[in-house]
Design a protein around this motif. Sequence first.
Motif, PDB file in Angstrom:
ATOM      1  N   MET A 375     -43.846  31.652  18.678  1.00  0.00           N
ATOM      2  CA  MET A 375     -44.032  32.135  20.039  1.00  0.00           C
ATOM      3  C   MET A 375     -45.248  33.036  20.121  1.00  0.00           C
ATOM      4  SD  MET A 375     -40.214  32.952  21.519  1.00  0.00           S
ATOM      5  CE  MET A 375     -40.912  33.064  23.177  1.00  0.00           C
ATOM      6  N   ALA A 376     -45.894  32.990  21.268  1.00  0.00           N
ATOM      7  CA  ALA A 376     -47.083  33.814  21.487  1.00  0.00           C
ATOM      8  C   ALA A 376     -46.697  35.189  22.005  1.00  0.00           C
ATOM      9  CB  ALA A 376     -48.019  33.128  22.478  1.00  0.00           C
ATOM     10  N   LYS A 377     -47.570  36.153  21.762  1.00  0.00           N
ATOM     11  CA  LYS A 377     -47.468  37.477  22.362  1.00  0.00           C
ATOM     12  C   LYS A 377     -48.510  37.594  23.465  1.00  0.00           C
ATOM     13  CE  LYS A 377     -45.778  40.112  18.365  1.00  0.00           C
ATOM     14  NZ  LYS A 377     -46.088  41.243  17.465  1.00  0.00           N
ATOM     15  N   PRO A 378     -48.201  38.223  24.621  1.00  0.00           N
ATOM     16  CA  PRO A 378     -46.961  38.917  24.955  1.00  0.00           C
ATOM     17  C   PRO A 378     -45.767  37.959  24.984  1.00  0.00           C
ATOM     18  CG  PRO A 378     -48.699  39.504  26.499  1.00  0.00           C
ATOM     19  CD  PRO A 378     -49.193  38.342  25.703  1.00  0.00           C
ATOM     20  N   LEU A 379     -44.631  38.453  24.566  1.00  0.00           N
ATOM     21  CA  LEU A 379     -43.430  37.651  24.471  1.00  0.00           C
ATOM     22  C   LEU A 379     -42.880  37.332  25.858  1.00  0.00           C
ATOM     23  CD1 LEU A 379     -41.243  36.459  22.614  1.00  0.00           C
ATOM     24  CD2 LEU A 379     -40.084  38.655  22.717  1.00  0.00           C
ATOM     25  N   GLU A 380     -42.628  36.049  26.104  1.00  0.00           N
ATOM     26  CA  GLU A 380     -41.994  35.628  27.355  1.00  0.00           C
ATOM     27  C   GLU A 380     -40.492  35.635  27.120  1.00  0.00           C
ATOM     28  OE1 GLU A 380     -42.225  32.028  30.645  1.00  0.00           O
ATOM     29  OE2 GLU A 380     -43.783  32.236  29.120  1.00  0.00           O
ATOM     30  N   VAL A 381     -39.809  36.602  27.692  1.00  0.00           N
ATOM     31  CA  VAL A 381     -38.407  36.859  27.377  1.00  0.00           C
ATOM     32  C   VAL A 381     -37.515  35.667  27.703  1.00  0.00           C
ATOM     33  CG1 VAL A 381     -36.432  38.360  27.836  1.00  0.00           C
ATOM     34  CG2 VAL A 381     -38.716  39.336  27.695  1.00  0.00           C
ATOM     35  N   GLY A 382     -37.735  35.032  28.863  1.00  0.00           N
ATOM     36  CA  GLY A 382     -36.920  33.885  29.241  1.00  0.00           C
ATOM     37  C   GLY A 382     -37.016  32.761  28.227  1.00  0.00           C
ATOM     38  N   LEU A 383     -38.229  32.471  27.778  1.00  0.00           N
ATOM     39  CA  LEU A 383     -38.435  31.422  26.774  1.00  0.00           C
ATOM     40  C   LEU A 383     -37.787  31.808  25.449  1.00  0.00           C
ATOM     41  CD1 LEU A 383     -39.714  28.772  25.829  1.00  0.00           C
ATOM     42  CD2 LEU A 383     -41.842  30.026  25.403  1.00  0.00           C
ATOM     43  N   PHE A 384     -37.854  33.089  25.103  1.00  0.00           N
ATOM     44  CA  PHE A 384     -37.237  33.576  23.867  1.00  0.00           C
ATOM     45  C   PHE A 384     -35.725  33.362  23.906  1.00  0.00           C
ATOM     46  CE2 PHE A 384     -35.462  37.310  21.487  1.00  0.00           C
ATOM     47  CZ  PHE A 384     -35.795  36.852  20.208  1.00  0.00           C
ATOM     48  N   PHE A 385     -35.104  33.663  25.051  1.00  0.00           N
ATOM     49  CA  PHE A 385     -33.661  33.435  25.184  1.00  0.00           C
ATOM     50  C   PHE A 385     -33.329  31.949  25.044  1.00  0.00           C
ATOM     51  CE2 PHE A 385     -33.115  37.470  27.952  1.00  0.00           C
ATOM     52  CZ  PHE A 385     -32.940  38.230  26.810  1.00  0.00           C
ATOM     53  N   ARG A 386     -34.157  31.083  25.607  1.00  0.00           N
ATOM     54  CA  ARG A 386     -33.903  29.645  25.513  1.00  0.00           C
ATOM     55  C   ARG A 386     -33.991  29.164  24.066  1.00  0.00           C
ATOM     56  NH1 ARG A 386     -36.833  29.694  30.421  1.00  0.00           N
ATOM     57  NH2 ARG A 386     -38.789  29.029  29.473  1.00  0.00           N
ATOM     58  N   LYS A 387     -34.981  29.720  23.320  1.00  0.00           N
ATOM     59  CA  LYS A 387     -35.122  29.351  21.916  1.00  0.00           C
ATOM     60  C   LYS A 387     -33.909  29.817  21.104  1.00  0.00           C
ATOM     61  CE  LYS A 387     -40.123  28.902  21.300  1.00  0.00           C
ATOM     62  NZ  LYS A 387     -40.064  27.500  20.814  1.00  0.00           N
ATOM     63  N   LEU A 388     -33.438  31.029  21.378  1.00  0.00           N
ATOM     64  CA  LEU A 388     -32.262  31.533  20.673  1.00  0.00           C
ATOM     65  C   LEU A 388     -31.060  30.635  20.944  1.00  0.00           C
ATOM     66  CD1 LEU A 388     -32.353  35.423  21.176  1.00  0.00           C
ATOM     67  CD2 LEU A 388     -33.085  34.121  19.187  1.00  0.00           C
ATOM     68  N   GLU A 389     -30.862  30.286  22.203  1.00  0.00           N
ATOM     69  CA  GLU A 389     -29.722  29.435  22.565  1.00  0.00           C
ATOM     70  C   GLU A 389     -29.821  28.081  21.877  1.00  0.00           C
ATOM     71  OE1 GLU A 389     -27.327  26.637  24.928  1.00  0.00           O
ATOM     72  OE2 GLU A 389     -29.508  26.656  24.823  1.00  0.00           O
ATOM     73  N   GLN A 390     -31.020  27.523  21.822  1.00  0.00           N
ATOM     74  CA  GLN A 390     -31.232  26.228  21.179  1.00  0.00           C
ATOM     75  C   GLN A 390     -30.956  26.299  19.677  1.00  0.00           C
ATOM     76  OE1 GLN A 390     -35.273  24.864  21.418  1.00  0.00           O
ATOM     77  NE2 GLN A 390     -34.794  22.809  20.715  1.00  0.00           N
ATOM     78  N   ILE A 391     -31.483  27.340  19.018  1.00  0.00           N
ATOM     79  CA  ILE A 391     -31.328  27.489  17.561  1.00  0.00           C
ATOM     80  C   ILE A 391     -29.862  27.676  17.177  1.00  0.00           C
ATOM     81  CG2 ILE A 391     -31.760  29.066  15.638  1.00  0.00           C
ATOM     82  CD1 ILE A 391     -34.572  29.514  16.834  1.00  0.00           C
ATOM     83  N   PHE A 392     -29.180  28.588  17.879  1.00  0.00           N
ATOM     84  CA  PHE A 392     -27.790  28.871  17.522  1.00  0.00           C
ATOM     85  C   PHE A 392     -26.874  27.684  17.841  1.00  0.00           C
ATOM     86  CE2 PHE A 392     -28.839  33.595  18.136  1.00  0.00           C
ATOM     87  CZ  PHE A 392     -29.168  33.723  16.777  1.00  0.00           C
ATOM     88  N   THR A 393     -27.212  26.929  18.911  1.00  0.00           N
ATOM     89  CA  THR A 393     -26.435  25.729  19.243  1.00  0.00           C
ATOM     90  C   THR A 393     -26.593  24.667  18.162  1.00  0.00           C
ATOM     91  OG1 THR A 393     -26.636  26.153  21.617  1.00  0.00           O
ATOM     92  CG2 THR A 393     -26.035  23.931  20.953  1.00  0.00           C
ATOM     93  N   GLN A 394     -27.828  24.444  17.705  1.00  0.00           N
ATOM     94  CA  GLN A 394     -28.090  23.464  16.645  1.00  0.00           C
ATOM     95  C   GLN A 394     -27.354  23.829  15.362  1.00  0.00           C
ATOM     96  OE1 GLN A 394     -32.368  23.435  16.382  1.00  0.00           O
ATOM     97  NE2 GLN A 394     -32.600  21.931  18.051  1.00  0.00           N
ATOM     98  N   ASN A 395     -27.381  25.098  15.018  1.00  0.00           N
ATOM     99  CA  ASN A 395     -26.694  25.543  13.794  1.00  0.00           C
ATOM    100  C   ASN A 395     -25.183  25.346  13.900  1.00  0.00           C
ATOM    101  OD1 ASN A 395     -29.112  26.243  12.720  1.00  0.00           O
ATOM    102  ND2 ASN A 395     -28.733  28.421  12.597  1.00  0.00           N
TER     103      ASN A 395
END
Length: 400
Positions: A375-395
Motif C-alpha cells: 500500500m502507498a502512503k498516505p494510507l487510504e484507510v478504507g482500502l486498508f480495511f478492505r485489505k484486512l477483511e480480504q486477508i483474514f477471510t482468505q486465511n
Amino acid sequence: MIGSTADIRERKTVEKAVIHAKERLEKANQAKLELISRMSHELRTPLNGILGFAQLLEMDDSLNSQQQEFVQAILNGARHLLNLVNEMLDIARIETGEIQLTYDVIKLDSVIDESVKLIQPLADKRNIKIVNQAQLDEYYVYTDPTRFRQILLNLLDNAVKYNRDNGTVMITGRSEGGNICIHIKDSGVGIPKNEHEKIFEPFYRIKGTEVDGTGMGLALVKQLIQFMGGTIGVESELGAGSDFWFSLPAIKGDYSGGMNLYQKRLLQMGEKKILYIENSEANLKLMEKILEPFPNFSLISANCGKDGLKMAFRERFDLILVDIHLRDISGYKVLESLQKDGRTKQIPVIVFSADIASLEMEMLKISKKGLKEYMAKPLEVGLFFRKLEQIFTQNKNKEN
C-alpha cells in the motif's frame, strides 16, 4: 592481539564518555526545566495582578485618551511577558521529553479554516488578503489538535505581521511521500539566506524589522513539529516574501468515524494479533488510532527491522505490517527473512511505502517467492480495511 585489546578498551572508553555526556545533558535539561517552571510560577502571580487591574482600567470610561494609551502599553507588555514565559516553558518541556501530546485524527481543511478565521481580524487591519488553496478535504493527520492549531496560528500570525500593507498570504497543501506538506507563503520583505536557520533559534529576531514578538515562536513551532515526527523549513529571498512549510504523516480517505461494511466484518473476525514494523513513532501512533475501533485486534510494534524479525520468530502473528524504509535494515530484507523461515513463511504481510513506483518493481521480484500485499502512503484507510477483511477471510477459508 594487543592491538585488538587496545581497540576494545578505547571503544569502551568512548562509549562511557558518550553515556556520561548524555547523562550530563539530561541533568542540565532537567535543571533548566525546573528553573523555568519556578520562574514561570513566580512571574505568573504578579502578572495576574497586573493584567487583571489593567483590564479593569481599560474598561474605565473616565480615563482620558493618554491614560488609555498608558493602559494599553501596560497590557501589551504584560501579555508579551506572559507569552514569553509560556513558550520558554513549552520548549523546555519538549527538550526534556516531558511535554504530553493528546493524539487524535484531525481533518485538515476544518482546522485550517478555523485558524484563518482567528487570524483574519489581524490581517484586515492592514488590508492583507489570506487565500486558502490547500484543498485537503480527503486528508487527515493523526496528531495533537491543540498543538497543531498552535503551529498553524503561529505561522499565519508571522505571515501577517512580517507582511506589507495590502499584501497576501497564500496557503497551499499537497501530498508528498506519505506526508501532507502545508505551505504558508507571504508577500513580505523576505529573509536573507544566511538567516534561514537562525530564525528557528530561541530569541532570534530577523534583522532590520521592528515587529513585536518574543523571538520564541518559530523555535517552539520547530520543536513541536519535530516532536510530532514531522519536518519544517523555509524558502525566502529579500524583497520576494517567505514560504514557510511543514509536513506531517497523513492518512487519506473517509475517516469520519462511521462504521462501514468492512469494519463491521472485521469486528466479526475473532481475535487477531498484528505486528507492525515501523521506525516512525508518529506512524505507529497513527496505526494504533486506525485499529482502535477493533478490540479484537492486538497490535504489537517494533521500531526497527531486526527487533521486528525477533518478535516474528518468537511469537505467533496473524498479520505482519512492514514499512520499507527502516533505520537498520531494508524492509525488503525483512520480507526475505520472513519468507525463508518456516515459522513465518505462511503469515500474510502488507508492505507500506511512500515510493510506490519503486515498490511495485521490487514487489514483482519478491512476489515470486510468496505473494505480498502493498500500500502507498498516505494510507487510504478504507482500502486498508478492505485489505484486512480480504486477508483474514482468505486465511479463515484456508483453515476450514
